[in-house]
Design an enzyme around this catalytic site. Structure first.
Site, PDB file in Angstrom:
ATOM      1  N   CYS A   1     -18.995 -22.194 -45.479  1.00  0.00           N
ATOM      2  CA  CYS A   1     -18.714 -21.619 -46.796  1.00  0.00           C
ATOM      3  C   CYS A   1     -19.983 -20.908 -47.254  1.00  0.00           C
ATOM      4  O   CYS A   1     -20.699 -20.345 -46.436  1.00  0.00           O
ATOM      5  CB  CYS A   1     -18.245 -22.693 -47.783  1.00  0.00           C
ATOM      6  SG  CYS A   1     -19.470 -23.997 -48.109  1.00  0.00           S
ATOM      7  N   HIS A   2     -20.278 -20.959 -48.526  1.00  0.00           N
ATOM      8  CA  HIS A   2     -21.492 -20.320 -49.048  1.00  0.00           C
ATOM      9  C   HIS A   2     -22.721 -21.193 -48.795  1.00  0.00           C
ATOM     10  O   HIS A   2     -23.729 -20.735 -48.274  1.00  0.00           O
ATOM     11  CB  HIS A   2     -21.335 -20.041 -50.550  1.00  0.00           C
ATOM     12  CG  HIS A   2     -22.535 -19.415 -51.168  1.00  0.00           C
ATOM     13  ND1 HIS A   2     -22.857 -18.088 -50.984  1.00  0.00           N
ATOM     14  CD2 HIS A   2     -23.509 -19.931 -51.948  1.00  0.00           C
ATOM     15  CE1 HIS A   2     -23.968 -17.820 -51.632  1.00  0.00           C
ATOM     16  NE2 HIS A   2     -24.398 -18.923 -52.225  1.00  0.00           N
TER      17      HIS A   2
END
Length: 104
Positions: free
Chosen positions: A70-71
Site C-alpha cells: 500500500c502506501h
C-alpha cells in the site's frame, strides 16, 4: 500467522525480488484506485483494502503467494489479515510504495 506478523515487513525492494522469482505469485496493491492510477508497481493489480473480498471472484488458489503493498504498509497489513481469514495462507505484507525504488 499471528496478527502482529501481518504488520511486519522487510524492504519492499527486496520483497519484490522475491516476488519476481516466485512462480505464479500475485502482486496486490490495496490502495484506493486514484492512488493506484497515480503511481503503481508494474505488474500489480489493484483491489482497495475495503474491497479485498473481491479477490474471491478472481479464482486464485488459496495457496497462491500474494505480495501485498500500500502506501506505508498499514493497509497492506489489514488486507493480509483479511486474506488469511478468507483462507489465503501465503499472503504477505511487503510494505509501502513510498520506499519503492523504480528499476531502470
Amino acid at each position: 500467522m499471528d496478527i502482529l506478523s501481518a504488520f511486519r515487513f522487510n524492504d519492499i525492494n527486496e520483497e519484490l525480488k522475491e516476488y519476481r522469482n516466485t512462480l505464479n505469485a500475485l502482486l496486490l496493491d490495496v490502495r484506493d484506485l486514484d492512488e493506484y492510477n497515480e503511481e503503481n508497481i508494474p505488474g500489480s493489480i489493484n483491489i482497495p483494502v475495503e474491497e479485498i473480498d473481491k479477490i474471491e471472484n478472481m479464482h486464485y488458489d488459496k495457496e497462491t503467494p500474494i505480495y501485498v503493498y500500500c502506501h506505508s504498509g498499514q493497509r497492506a497489513g489489514l488486507a493480509v489479515i483479511q486474506l488469511w481469514k478468507m483462507g489465503y495462507i501465503n499472503a504477505k505484507n511487503i510494505g509501502g510504495i513510498t520506499h519503492y525504488k523504480k528499476e531502470d
